[in-house]
Write an enzyme that holds these catalytic residues in place. Structure first.
Site, mmCIF file in Angstrom:
data_model
loop_
_atom_site.group_PDB
_atom_site.id
_atom_site.type_symbol
_atom_site.label_atom_id
_atom_site.label_comp_id
_atom_site.label_asym_id
_atom_site.label_seq_id
_atom_site.Cartn_x
_atom_site.Cartn_y
_atom_site.Cartn_z
ATOM 1 N N SER B 50 -9.811 -5.031 -7.620
ATOM 2 C CA SER B 50 -10.869 -6.211 -6.558
ATOM 3 C C SER B 50 -10.814 -5.734 -5.127
ATOM 4 O O SER B 50 -10.735 -5.115 -4.464
ATOM 5 C CB SER B 50 -9.722 -6.940 -6.419
ATOM 6 O OG SER B 50 -10.373 -8.439 -6.027
ATOM 7 N N GLU B 51 -12.363 -5.518 -4.632
ATOM 8 C CA GLU B 51 -13.110 -5.516 -3.865
ATOM 9 C C GLU B 51 -12.849 -5.651 -2.366
ATOM 10 O O GLU B 51 -12.514 -4.437 -1.348
ATOM 11 C CB GLU B 51 -14.617 -6.078 -3.876
ATOM 12 C CG GLU B 51 -14.780 -6.787 -3.127
ATOM 13 C CD GLU B 51 -15.691 -7.621 -3.945
ATOM 14 O OE1 GLU B 51 -17.043 -7.006 -4.197
ATOM 15 O OE2 GLU B 51 -16.772 -8.728 -2.633
ATOM 16 N N ASN B 52 -11.642 -6.242 -1.773
ATOM 17 C CA ASN B 52 -11.076 -6.465 -1.204
ATOM 18 C C ASN B 52 -10.049 -5.514 -0.783
ATOM 19 O O ASN B 52 -8.935 -6.417 -0.139
ATOM 20 C CB ASN B 52 -10.514 -7.946 -0.701
ATOM 21 C CG ASN B 52 -9.374 -8.395 -2.036
ATOM 22 O OD1 ASN B 52 -9.478 -7.977 -3.136
ATOM 23 N ND2 ASN B 52 -8.240 -8.851 -1.608
ATOM 24 N N SER B 92 -12.152 0.488 -0.691
ATOM 25 C CA SER B 92 -12.441 0.196 -1.950
ATOM 26 C C SER B 92 -13.922 0.828 -1.884
ATOM 27 O O SER B 92 -14.184 0.769 -3.086
ATOM 28 C CB SER B 92 -12.281 -1.362 -1.824
ATOM 29 O OG SER B 92 -12.978 -2.043 -2.239
#
Lengths: 213, 221, 213, 221
Positions: B50-52, B92
């Site tokens: 998840s990019e966060n 990320s």
């Protein structure tokens, strides 16, 4: 030892017209208490640099709703319809930046680099008005570093030397923003009496100016 | 053939899941792509990024197990699987743009035969921002577009996108409820068709140049 | 789950003529066991990318002493007189890179960036043959990304998912090198039975291919 | 006046220590600069950064307290002080090049009136590599050169360096056993003189243009 100040005093360090970076990804890892005080202080004409403009009734999203922001440099405004509305009405300037480019631009600002060379945005409107360079046969956009007057960042735990530990997915933009502002204020859930284990420091205190505990 | 939204999403998500391989690191876009996770066989070890700042996103937490410090890119609380790791946005996007993510699955407003994708704005109407999508499409090893075949009666699979692009020449595979299309240099190769639809149902709803093989494969289910 | 292999098998993954990154700052945080096996395997004509060439009788320093290195891209060779000697005799090619530039070039390679724009080296011989850009009135050198066929990195603890924890000052170049090679092998002091706490992961397993335990 | 090496190093290191302020983050070069740490008053809180990934370097460990996983940039085992942190080389040079280090103290082979410094190579003789020095000199807020006034009988404080530079126009202060010189646009300002030496001892051993104030300050001790 860093100065420990109240959220209210932190809010007052931010002047009208200042550029501010605010850490957090939507609500996660966002320093909410300082934002509350910034709202209470009536500060306006701010340039906001952040991942997103959160929600209309939350943290930095309220800075939009209450019209404190003159310009927003962000990757995403979809969760805050108020930003889109003010943007369409010409009440606010919005610079949309691909998320990976945004984080690198802030990092470049903090690391003393002259810019970022990224393939992201090539062939899209993001290219507009920007220089591109061909390197080893591939095209890269030259994106400019970002710095701010103040960065407001979140920590789960901090010590009095400004060392900060960030848990879970709260790190997001907080780590790079800590490096890229004139004055960096960390808002921590917990101020530890002892020092953090030096192996557990997510953000070294060298980057921090003030602690809001 | 009329399918309801739920059926459509299930067909697409199930088919996308088959594109993933043991050990893959995958980033799923918000909405339909997120549902792909529901169709990954439990025996297969896939790590969802998840990019966060999470790799190894797990199931939804039970109400008494919510930690607001652990969310996905939609801001929704999640749990983590065995082998998960947390990191910052810089790391990320090092993963994402640096080619360390095996596949990304994203929705689209339009996609075209050159592998261009438009999924982040409709000028004057919808400007949510590109978020991490531009980096994902540029950086992931494999870009899978997972979307409903049409938007109401509008054709989305074009010769050339008309909306502002997310990225140029990056899409590998397009998966809709009607078919699976692979982007090739000569046009879109119709790799699979859902037997609920006729060839005509495809050709009449795709503007892009289609390459139709002599023997049509049925969509893998 | 990542493949767990022996140091000997790791050594054999490295072919004659390969480019290899080796983590560590002098002896600290250097994956010594794989290097031993690389020496034993007789591999030669390597391009070494590392902070330094260590000492003549230690780890990657021995790769120099035993003439396995064709070219070294490093920030410092002062602790290994053998490197200087071979360099003066024309037996080895040495590209000296400022340390901050070296780490950024590796990072750019790993992060998909087209290059690095750094003020470091402006007005010095480091500028030679390189493009420079003036950005906001300041001059920056354009330095090229670095990638390698193989990266050998160190971990204090790792789990079977390739997640690695690095203690003390062992992190140095290990973190960036993990992102910048075709194949990444981590040599760990300890392989844990359980998973690492996701908050304690220095290098996420996504970057790792093999584990030497 | 003849001083032995030890006396020279002590004079210089003591004087450099006075340039540091409460709360400063400082990176010390290898050799003489490292000795500055010995003259920081214990009551003053200074954090020493080591480019290999430590901030808060402490005293030498006792023999039974050595951890090979905690070293300084010279590869020597060290301890850490309260408030220390470990990080990777990327973060270290973000600190250094990004302007987050208050002062760096480095030795030099030559330094000149334009603030140029040469400290990393003598062509054909000594090529250790620049290590982190180029980044440090470019990035630190204040660059202090701490060096013996002369190298045998060779003058090191020049109008223009002849050796390959480490960086151009970055030096702020030059501290030797004989004097303290500040780099200004008009030349080197003689801020302090060691009373063990005459003005002639300075002027005859400095090639750079010197600005000599009417009232000479004695070196702060």
């Amino acid at each position: 030892m860093k100065k420990i100040i109240s959220a209210a005093d932190a809010g007052k360090l931010i002047k009208n017209g200042a550029s501010i970076m605010i850490g957090g990804f939507l609500k996660c890892g966002t320093p909410t208490r300082i934002i509350e005080e910034l709202l209470a202080a009536g500060t306006h004409d701010l340039t906001l640099i952040a991942n997103d403009t959160s929600y209309p009734d939350s943290d930095r999203g309220r800075l939009i709703s209450e019209k404190r922001i003159k310009k927003a440099i962000v990757a995403h405004i979809g969760t805050n319809p108020e930003t889109g509305k003010q943007f369409h009405n010409g009440e606010i300037e919005v610079e949309l930046v691909p998320m990976g480019t945004l984080v690198e631009r802030i990092r470049a600002g903090g690391a003393g680099l002259g810019g970022v060379l990224t393939p992201t945005g090539i062939g899209t409107v993001v290219e507009k008005g920007k220089q591109s360079l061909e390197i080893n046969g591939k095209k890269y956009l030259l994106e400019m570093p970002l710095k701010a007057d103040i960065a407001l960042i979140y920590a789960t735990r901090a010590d009095r030397f400004g060392n900060a530990y960030l848990e879970g997915s709260t790190r997001n933009f907080n780590t790079v923003m800590a490096t890229a502002a004139q004055t960096v204020i960390v808002e921590t859930d917990e101020l530890v009496d002892e020092c953090l284990d030096p192996n557990m420091v997510t953000i070294p205190g060298v980057f921090i100016d003030y602690i809001v505990a | 053939m009329e399918l309801n939204k739920e059926q459509i999403r299930e067909i697409i998500a199930k088919r996308v899941a088959k594109e993933l391989h043991e050990g893959d690191y995958v980033t799923l876009g918000i909405g339909l792509p997120t549902e792909v996770a529901n169709y990954i066989p439990p025996s297969m070890h896939i790590m969802i990024q998840s990019e966060n700042g999470v790799v190894g996103v797990g199931a939804k937490p039970s109400p008494d197990n919510i930690d607001p410090k652990i969310t996905n890119a939609g801001g929704i609380p999640v749990t983590t699987k065995k082998g998960a790791a947390f990191f910052d946005s810089m790391t990320s996007f090092t993963m994402i743009r640096g080619g360390h993510i095996d596949a990304t699955v994203l929705g689209a407003l339009q996609v075209d035969q050159e592998g261009n994708i438009a999924n982040w704005m409709v000028p004057g109407v919808l400007v949510p921002g590109m978020g991490g999508a531009m980096d994902l499409v540029v950086g992931a090893k494999k870009v899978i577009v997972a979307m409903e075949h049409m938007s109401k009666n509008n054709i989305k699979i074009l010769k050339k996108c008309t909306l502002p692009l997310t990225a140029a020449h990056e899409v590998d595979l397009i998966i809709t409820e009607r078919c699976v299309l692979r982007v090739t240099e000569k046009g879109l190769l119709l790799e699979e068709i859902n037997p609920l639809f006729s060839l005509e149902d495809i050709t009449s709803t795709v503007e892009a140049d289609l390459i139709i093989p002599p023997h049509l494969q049925t969509i893998a289910a």
